[in-house]
Design a protein around this motif. Structure first.
Motif, mmCIF file in Angstrom:
data_model
loop_
_atom_site.group_PDB
_atom_site.id
_atom_site.type_symbol
_atom_site.label_atom_id
_atom_site.label_comp_id
_atom_site.label_asym_id
_atom_site.label_seq_id
_atom_site.Cartn_x
_atom_site.Cartn_y
_atom_site.Cartn_z
ATOM 1 N N ARG A 107 0.810 -1.213 0.000
ATOM 2 C CA ARG A 107 0.000 0.000 0.000
ATOM 3 C C ARG A 107 0.844 1.264 0.000
ATOM 4 N NH1 ARG A 107 -5.312 0.460 3.318
ATOM 5 N NH2 ARG A 107 -5.261 -1.597 2.473
ATOM 6 N N TRP A 108 1.882 1.313 0.793
ATOM 7 C CA TRP A 108 2.609 2.566 0.972
ATOM 8 C C TRP A 108 3.285 3.084 -0.290
ATOM 9 C CZ3 TRP A 108 1.153 5.553 4.534
ATOM 10 C CH2 TRP A 108 0.617 5.023 5.700
ATOM 11 N N PRO A 109 3.899 2.259 -1.121
ATOM 12 C CA PRO A 109 4.479 2.809 -2.347
ATOM 13 C C PRO A 109 3.444 3.452 -3.266
ATOM 14 C CG PRO A 109 5.372 0.629 -1.932
ATOM 15 C CD PRO A 109 4.292 0.850 -0.941
ATOM 16 N N TRP A 110 2.262 2.836 -3.356
ATOM 17 C CA TRP A 110 1.220 3.407 -4.215
ATOM 18 C C TRP A 110 0.714 4.733 -3.643
ATOM 19 C CZ3 TRP A 110 0.516 2.045 -8.987
ATOM 20 C CH2 TRP A 110 0.851 0.763 -9.390
ATOM 21 N N LEU A 111 0.476 4.765 -2.340
ATOM 22 C CA LEU A 111 -0.019 5.997 -1.727
ATOM 23 C C LEU A 111 1.029 7.106 -1.775
ATOM 24 C CD1 LEU A 111 -2.000 4.616 1.333
ATOM 25 C CD2 LEU A 111 -2.902 5.515 -0.808
ATOM 26 N N LEU A 112 2.287 6.762 -1.567
ATOM 27 C CA LEU A 112 3.353 7.749 -1.660
ATOM 28 C C LEU A 112 3.468 8.282 -3.089
ATOM 29 C CD1 LEU A 112 5.635 9.204 -0.169
ATOM 30 C CD2 LEU A 112 7.137 7.312 -0.810
ATOM 31 N N GLY A 113 3.363 7.406 -4.061
ATOM 32 C CA GLY A 113 3.396 7.843 -5.461
ATOM 33 C C GLY A 113 2.228 8.748 -5.798
ATOM 34 N N ALA A 114 1.040 8.421 -5.302
ATOM 35 C CA ALA A 114 -0.121 9.275 -5.562
ATOM 36 C C ALA A 114 0.039 10.639 -4.899
ATOM 37 C CB ALA A 114 -1.397 8.593 -5.057
ATOM 38 N N ALA A 115 0.580 10.667 -3.676
ATOM 39 C CA ALA A 115 0.788 11.943 -2.983
ATOM 40 C C ALA A 115 1.839 12.788 -3.699
ATOM 41 C CB ALA A 115 1.207 11.684 -1.539
ATOM 42 N N MET A 116 2.926 12.150 -4.146
ATOM 43 C CA MET A 116 3.963 12.897 -4.868
ATOM 44 C C MET A 116 3.429 13.424 -6.196
ATOM 45 S SD MET A 116 7.409 10.664 -4.009
ATOM 46 C CE MET A 116 8.024 10.935 -5.617
ATOM 47 N N LEU A 117 2.657 12.619 -6.902
ATOM 48 C CA LEU A 117 2.083 13.052 -8.169
ATOM 49 C C LEU A 117 1.114 14.211 -7.968
ATOM 50 C CD1 LEU A 117 1.996 12.447 -11.178
ATOM 51 C CD2 LEU A 117 0.099 10.920 -10.731
ATOM 52 N N THR A 118 0.322 14.164 -6.928
ATOM 53 C CA THR A 118 -0.594 15.257 -6.637
ATOM 54 C C THR A 118 0.170 16.529 -6.294
ATOM 55 O OG1 THR A 118 -2.200 13.657 -5.820
ATOM 56 C CG2 THR A 118 -2.537 15.950 -5.183
ATOM 57 N N THR A 119 1.234 16.409 -5.522
ATOM 58 C CA THR A 119 2.042 17.579 -5.162
ATOM 59 C C THR A 119 2.703 18.190 -6.402
ATOM 60 O OG1 THR A 119 2.454 16.603 -2.998
ATOM 61 C CG2 THR A 119 3.915 18.379 -3.698
ATOM 62 N N VAL A 120 3.287 17.352 -7.242
ATOM 63 C CA VAL A 120 3.925 17.849 -8.462
ATOM 64 C C VAL A 120 2.888 18.515 -9.368
ATOM 65 C CG1 VAL A 120 5.059 17.097 -10.600
ATOM 66 C CG2 VAL A 120 5.871 16.276 -8.403
#
Length: 137
Positions: A107-120
């Motif tokens: 779960r954490w890699p996907w959620l971290l990727g989604a958060a980073m993509l949203t921030t970018v």
């Protein structure tokens, strides 16, 4: 030698089919066959019409989005690009969130990727809007 529970030898005679209503030809069996074929054709037609309806709605939405993008580009190219970035970021973030939900052990890699993509995406939108309003062009 093998025997049954009653102490008799098993019957080695070829099985003879007993005439019952399931195997005997007749109007009941024909109606059941026709009913099955009619049910299959009805399901097939319902599925086909459902798919046609979904495709028609999807094409209408795509045409609406494209017309909205063309109209928006004429009004404000920067705002149109930022809207596209936000929509794409949201779509990718939604896919990542569903992937995280379906894979609880990863779960954490996907959620971290989604958060980073949203921030970018948010930073990119801010820079696009800031660059379009600075008056430096």
């Amino acid at each position: 030698m093998t025997s049954t529970s009653e102490g008799r030898l098993p019957n080695r005679d070829p099985a003879t089919a007993a005439p019952d209503s399931d195997t005997a030809p007749g109007p009941g069996r024909q109606h059941g066959f026709l009913r099955g074929v009619l049910g299959f054709l009805t399901d097939l037609l319902e599925d086909f019409l459902g798919e046609v309806a979904v495709q028609a709605v999807s094409c209408a939405l795509l045409i609406g989005v494209l017309l909205g993008l063309v109209w928006g580009w004429g009004q404000s190219p920067a705002l149109t690009l930022s809207t596209v970035v936000i929509l794409l970021t949201g779509a990718v973030g939604t896919v990542a969130a569903f992937k995280a939900r379906n894979h609880p052990d990863h779960r954490w890699p996907w959620l971290l990727g989604a958060a980073m993509l949203t921030t970018v995406g948010a930073v990119a939108v801010w820079f696009i809007l800031y660059g379009s309003n600075c008056g430096c062009t």
